[in-house]
Enzyme design. Structure first.
Site, PDB file in Angstrom:
ATOM      1  N   ASP A 274     -10.619 165.064  65.188  1.00  0.00           N
ATOM      2  CA  ASP A 274     -11.910 165.470  64.630  1.00  0.00           C
ATOM      3  C   ASP A 274     -11.676 166.722  63.775  1.00  0.00           C
ATOM      4  O   ASP A 274     -11.747 167.849  64.260  1.00  0.00           O
ATOM      5  CB  ASP A 274     -12.882 165.760  65.778  1.00  0.00           C
ATOM      6  CG  ASP A 274     -14.291 166.100  65.285  1.00  0.00           C
ATOM      7  OD1 ASP A 274     -14.488 166.180  64.058  1.00  0.00           O
ATOM      8  OD2 ASP A 274     -15.173 166.307  66.135  1.00  0.00           O
ATOM      9  N   ASP A 415     -29.297 159.987  64.643  1.00  0.00           N
ATOM     10  CA  ASP A 415     -28.144 160.675  65.238  1.00  0.00           C
ATOM     11  C   ASP A 415     -28.462 161.049  66.687  1.00  0.00           C
ATOM     12  O   ASP A 415     -29.455 160.576  67.270  1.00  0.00           O
ATOM     13  CB  ASP A 415     -27.792 161.887  64.373  1.00  0.00           C
ATOM     14  CG  ASP A 415     -26.306 162.221  64.391  1.00  0.00           C
ATOM     15  OD1 ASP A 415     -25.713 162.200  65.487  1.00  0.00           O
ATOM     16  OD2 ASP A 415     -25.745 162.508  63.328  1.00  0.00           O
ATOM     17  N   ASP A 528     -19.376 157.211  66.788  1.00  0.00           N
ATOM     18  CA  ASP A 528     -18.841 158.472  66.282  1.00  0.00           C
ATOM     19  C   ASP A 528     -17.964 159.108  67.361  1.00  0.00           C
ATOM     20  O   ASP A 528     -17.919 158.629  68.495  1.00  0.00           O
ATOM     21  CB  ASP A 528     -20.017 159.387  65.911  1.00  0.00           C
ATOM     22  CG  ASP A 528     -19.626 160.519  64.981  1.00  0.00           C
ATOM     23  OD1 ASP A 528     -18.456 160.620  64.595  1.00  0.00           O
ATOM     24  OD2 ASP A 528     -20.534 161.308  64.634  1.00  0.00           O
ATOM     25  N   ARG A 588     -15.824 155.965  63.302  1.00  0.00           N
ATOM     26  CA  ARG A 588     -15.118 157.060  62.624  1.00  0.00           C
ATOM     27  C   ARG A 588     -13.610 156.948  62.844  1.00  0.00           C
ATOM     28  O   ARG A 588     -12.827 157.120  61.925  1.00  0.00           O
ATOM     29  CB  ARG A 588     -15.632 158.424  63.105  1.00  0.00           C
ATOM     30  CG  ARG A 588     -15.130 159.576  62.232  1.00  0.00           C
ATOM     31  CD  ARG A 588     -15.845 160.861  62.540  1.00  0.00           C
ATOM     32  NE  ARG A 588     -15.449 161.432  63.825  1.00  0.00           N
ATOM     33  CZ  ARG A 588     -15.905 162.603  64.286  1.00  0.00           C
ATOM     34  NH1 ARG A 588     -16.789 163.298  63.573  1.00  0.00           N
ATOM     35  NH2 ARG A 588     -15.521 163.058  65.462  1.00  0.00           N
ATOM     36  N   ASP A 604     -16.341 163.843  58.362  1.00  0.00           N
ATOM     37  CA  ASP A 604     -17.252 164.943  58.037  1.00  0.00           C
ATOM     38  C   ASP A 604     -16.759 165.736  56.826  1.00  0.00           C
ATOM     39  O   ASP A 604     -16.116 166.782  56.956  1.00  0.00           O
ATOM     40  CB  ASP A 604     -17.410 165.859  59.250  1.00  0.00           C
ATOM     41  CG  ASP A 604     -18.064 165.142  60.422  1.00  0.00           C
ATOM     42  OD1 ASP A 604     -18.687 164.090  60.191  1.00  0.00           O
ATOM     43  OD2 ASP A 604     -17.953 165.631  61.558  1.00  0.00           O
ATOM     44  N   HIS A 662     -25.706 160.854  53.772  1.00  0.00           N
ATOM     45  CA  HIS A 662     -25.677 161.470  55.098  1.00  0.00           C
ATOM     46  C   HIS A 662     -25.595 162.982  54.948  1.00  0.00           C
ATOM     47  O   HIS A 662     -25.046 163.484  53.956  1.00  0.00           O
ATOM     48  CB  HIS A 662     -24.466 160.941  55.883  1.00  0.00           C
ATOM     49  CG  HIS A 662     -24.425 161.362  57.318  1.00  0.00           C
ATOM     50  ND1 HIS A 662     -25.556 161.567  58.070  1.00  0.00           N
ATOM     51  CD2 HIS A 662     -23.372 161.619  58.151  1.00  0.00           C
ATOM     52  CE1 HIS A 662     -25.204 161.921  59.308  1.00  0.00           C
ATOM     53  NE2 HIS A 662     -23.886 161.963  59.374  1.00  0.00           N
TER      54      HIS A 662
END
Length: 946
Positions: A274, A415, A528, A588, A604, A662
């Protein structure tokens, strides 16, 4: 009391960690390892350094020739480590489609090494093995013939002392294993046992550090199995360009990593992490990992799939022919690319794909890892998302905003804030009092809802998901056997072990409508944080020593964890109704084979021009790695884009496979009507263009499903002999017909576009919007064009036929029975061809043959069609679609030397002939309503000249 206090402090710690992640500006590179901080990467790089610095370096690994045998259409034998005298097993399989598989493992390990990556990655129906043959040239050389469609001859040449494997196509080497002698397999041993002689003679401090225990920042990895890495060098002789191994925010044509101009200093790393607000031009690991590389030159393409789900590093070095090690000669001066693949654990299990074209390599790759899923039709339209839409009222207002401003949209997303305390499969009923009503109101307009469901499960005895999983013993374990407890959005969390078949079965049931309360068929899913992301874990992920089903450490399967989760979710959504439906599940994290389950995105990103520019090479790399359904957050997730940047991102995104606007929770609202005129019209125009092209995109997704080819394609994919296309990453092809070069710089008013020529020299292109013709000379040409704020440089390739639906609707569902327009762009010979694929867009009936598939051909002034599907069930689908017609045919580039056009004659399938109305201006002919049904074949439209 003590327990409550402890839990309270842990909750506060979790909140601090969450806010630290939310508020950080830019990636914190110190949170993630470099090769120098990874023991197994250091050790194997040390071997490479010693090999490069010594002219007498020789690999210690030799094939014991006399042990080679043929059994079950596989060639097997033993490899000897001459320094330790230990043996490795060696096996070669040749598959029918031009693919070879090579496996190397310990002969008698003290415990099994992880080989189960194949279970998650390979399809069950692999191409059949060919009859294995060994032609021994000498005690030191053996040849295994290979049959590769499209080439005259191919073979694998195995050299025994030292071990080296050459792959030859038409007597030219295209790939070599262990040419530099960097093969390494750290054999398992007990900690109290003396170390086996190492391949490297490097200093003890350089080699031994981090073998049994390794510390990074505040975390210590105990490594109970000690050193167990595997490594191999792979050389691509005669290839200057290699591609793939996503995901990295780097160039499309991969850079060198050990010297060279503009090189990276670290290897490319594959380790799902991440890494929000990631840097560009960086080989750091990101959210997904596909250890698949493609090499291409004007004569040939080859592929390599390194099937290993552990942390992996890849070095790349490029040399000229005279500097290389290879024994074979090439025509003229060429470059060679040398790569070094290093994984922390597992075995060496590699597949070599011999092409010969880029399309062949992709077809061979998906024959191993599976065909891309055919997406539901709505999912390739426009999606609107942010963290978070706050309530049912907010959703209704956003939905109404699209209608009020005549902007098409198909999906609204929710979300983590839509849940009850970050507990997935639940709703915050104070904010969303009637979720079913909300979904039904969207569905009445043909729209869908997507909710987020992450793999971390809140540790709360009152939460039914947690309690069921705990009671059924379905969580990942710590080495001492307890459920792993880490931190993510809900605070204290545990993670389902999806490698456990019982966990997958249980997970699939959770999506049934009577279990996932207030869900409906209009609801789809977003996976996610599935790297997995763990806020208080090393490198913001799970510790490697955690234990999965079967006793396997997390380190051996880390990169495939998110894919297993994605696959289970995709199946769950597809089987929740009595009649299975195609699911849409966005993930993701990804790995080789993810294409079987659905879409992914690049994670992201940031609202910057740099990230907009970088989205193109990232998506090209992912598509070339077999995952065609991919996109980037339109507008950038973090930060507030200028209106110009947002519009330019929309203009780029509408030509990328997956379009989702997004934004982060801290950003300003940016729905496309909030900026006032003329901006609202500009956003609308961009999205309307995407909707017009949905039939073309859907046809391309069918081609991807059938052949594995990307929807968004690198230029060399369509122009494989044009070397000027090999490193192009700021323009791309959408299928074979459309060339797109997005505007990606602030204030840009002029755009340069490279228009390649065809294989026979000349090539005609058309400006897609003005339909003005551009004729090239015998070679490609760079042109400059003025770009206003509303302009998207797009060119239509001469020789193409593109099907569109030009009527504006508020969602793709409203277009199902709309008529088609055919854009016929003639080439220099006056010819063109193209395809159109249609099915019901939601069921799996297409697998039984319920679809319409046309091939349109324009030749000798005649437009004809051929139905490519003649299955009986296709007639049932055709009966539903029989009223859908072709309402317009636009023919570009009609030659004036044919004479004066006198009429357009239509010959319908029933033998009726009639004149169609038309309009002509310069070299464009528009035929109006030829009264042809889209389900019919055996008709022709003919231009008559005087």
């Amino acid at each position: 009391m003590v327990t409550r206090l402890r839990d309270g402090w842990m909750f506060l710690l979790g909140i601090v960690l969450c806010f630290a992640i939310l508020k950080v500006e830019g990636v914190k590179r110190e949170d993630f390892k470099a090769c120098a901080q990874s023991g197994f990467c250091r050790r194997n790089r040390a071997i490479a350094d010693e090999a490069a610095s010594s002219s007498s370096w020789t690999s210690p690994f030799e094939l014991v020739s006399k042990t080679l045998t043929v059994k079950d259409n596989a060639v097997s034998g033993y490899i000897k480590n001459t320094k330790s005298s230990s043996l490795l097993t060696f096996e070669v399989q040749v598959l029918q489609n031009g693919v070879a598989r090579i496996r190397i493992n310990e002969n008698e390990p003290i415990k099994p090494r992880y080989e189960q990556t194949a279970e998650w990655t390979l399809v069950s129906n692999l191409p059949a093995k060919t009859e294995a043959k060994i032609i021994k040239k000498s005690d030191n050389e053996a040849v295994i013939p290979m049959q590769v469609p499209g080439v005259e001859s191919a073979s694998m040449v195995i050299h025994a002392k030292p071990l080296r494997i050459d792959f030859l196509v038409n007597d030219t080497p295209v790939l070599t294993l262990n040419e530099r002698g960097l093969l390494n397999l750290e054999e398992l041993r007990r900690k109290d046992e003396p170390k086996l002689v190492d391949q490297s003679d490097s200093s003890e401090s350089k080699v031994e550090t981090g073998e049994w225990e390794e510390t990074f920042k505040t975390w210590t990895d105990p490594k109970p199995n000690g050193p167990e890495s595997v490594a191999l060098d792979v050389t691509f002789p005669g290839f200057s360009h290699v591609y793939g191994i996503p995901e990295h925010a780097s160039t499309f044509s991969l850079k060198e990593t050990r010297g060279g101009e503009n090189a990276h200093s670290d290897p490319y790393r594959l380790y799902n992490l991440d890494v929000f607000e990631y840097e560009t031009d960086n080989p750091m690991a990101l959210y997904g990992s596909v250890p698949f590389m493609v090499a291409h030159n004007p004569e040939h393409s080859v592929g390599l799939f390194w099937m290993n789900a552990a942390e992996t590093w890849i070095d790349i070095v490029k040399t000229t022919e005279t500097e290389g090690f290879h024994l074979f000669k090439h025509k003229g001066k060429t470059s060679t690319t040398q790569t070094h693949w290093i994984s922390e654990a597992g075995i060496i299990d590699v597949f070599v794909m011999l092409g010969p074209t880029p399309k062949d390599v992709l077809k061979q790759y998906i024959s191993l890892t599976g065909a891309p899923a055919m997406p539901p039709a709505f999912s390739i339209a426009a999606h609107q998302c942010r963290w978070n839409y706050l309530s049912s009222k907010d959703v209704a207002m956003v939905d109404a905003g699209f209608d009020e401003h005549d902007i098409p949209n198909d999906v609204i997303w929710l979300d983590i804030e839509h849940t009850d305390g970050k507990k997935y499969f639940t709703w915050d009923y104070a904010k969303f009092p009637d979720p079913e009503k909300m979904q039904n109101e969207l569905a009445a307009k043909g729209r869908k809802l997507v909710t987020i469901i992450d793999p971390h499960i809140k540790r709360d005895d009152g939460y039914y998901i947690y309690k069921e999983a705990r009671d059924a013993n379905l969580f990942i374990k710590t080495p001492d056997g307890n459920d792993y407890d880490g931190w993510c959005w809900p605070g204290s969390s545990s993670w389902i072990d999806y490698t456990n078949p019982l966990a997958r079965e249980w997970w699939i049931k959770k999506f049934k409508f009577d279990d996932y309360k207030s869900s409906t068929p209009a609801l789809h899913v977003w996976n996610d944080m599935n790297e997995p992301s763990v806020f208080n874990g090393p490198e913001i992920t799970a510790p490697k020593e955690m234990i999965h089903h079967g006793g396997w450490e997390h380190r051996v399967l880390h990169n495939v964890y998110g894919q297993i989760y994605h696959g289970a979710t995709a199946k769950a959504v597809s089987v929740r109704e009595e009649t299975p439906k195609r699911s849409f599940v966005l993930s993701r994290a990804f790995f080789a084979g993810t294409q079987r389950y659905g879409a992914i995105w690049t994670g992201d990103n940031t609202a910057s021009w740099e990230h907009l520019r970088n989205s193109n090479p990232m998506l090209l790399s992912i598509g070339l790695a077999g995952i065609p359904f991919n996109g980037a957050d339109v507008g950038g997730f973090f930060g507030n884009p200028s209106t110009e940047l947002l519009l330019r991102w929309y203009q780029a995104g509408i030509f990328q496979p997956f379009f989702r606007a997004h934004a982060h929770i801290d950003t300003k609202r940016r729905e496309p009507w909030l900026f006032g005129e003329p901006w609202t019209t500009r956003f609308r125009n961009a999205l309307v263009e995407r909707y017009k092209l949905l039939p073309y995109f859907y046809t391309l997704f069918h081609e991807a499903h059938a052949l594995g080819v990307p929807v968004m394609r690198p230029m060399f994919f369509e122009f494989p002999q044009d070397e000027r296309t090999f490193a192009l990453e700021d323009q791309f092809m959408v299928g074979p017909a459309l060339l797109v070069k997005p505007v990606v710089n602030e204030g840009q008013t002029v755009q340069s576009i490279y228009l390649p020529s065809g294989p026979n020299g000349s090539q005609i292109w058309y400006d897609y919007f003005t339909q003005k013709k551009v004729t090239l000379p015998s070679s490609g040409q760079e042109i400059k064009t003025t770009v206003g704020i509303e302009d998207i440089p797009v060119y239509l390739r001469g020789g193409s036929i593109v099907a569109r639906r030009d009527r504006q609707r508020r969602s793709s569902y409203g277009m199902v029975y709309d008529p088609f327009t055919l854009i016929v762009a003639l080439d220099e010979e006056g010819n063109a061809e193209g395809e159109l694929y249609l099915d019901d867009g939601e069921t799996f009936d297409y697998e039984k043959g319920a679809y319409i598939h046309h091939r349109f051909t324009f030749k000798n002034n005649r437009l004809t069609t051929q139905l490519l599907n003649t299955e009986p069930i296709a007639e049932d689908y055709a009966s539903v679609m029989h009223k859908v017609r072709i309402e317009r045919v636009v023919i570009l580039g009609s030659k004036q030397d044919n004479g004066k056009l006198s009429k357009v004659v239509v010959h319908d399938p029933k033998g009726v002939t009639f004149d169609a109305g038309y309009k002509i201006s310069k070299s464009k002919i528009v035929v109006r309503d030829p009264k042809l049904s889209i389900v019919e074949s055996q008709w022709r439209l003919e231009l008559k000249y005087q």
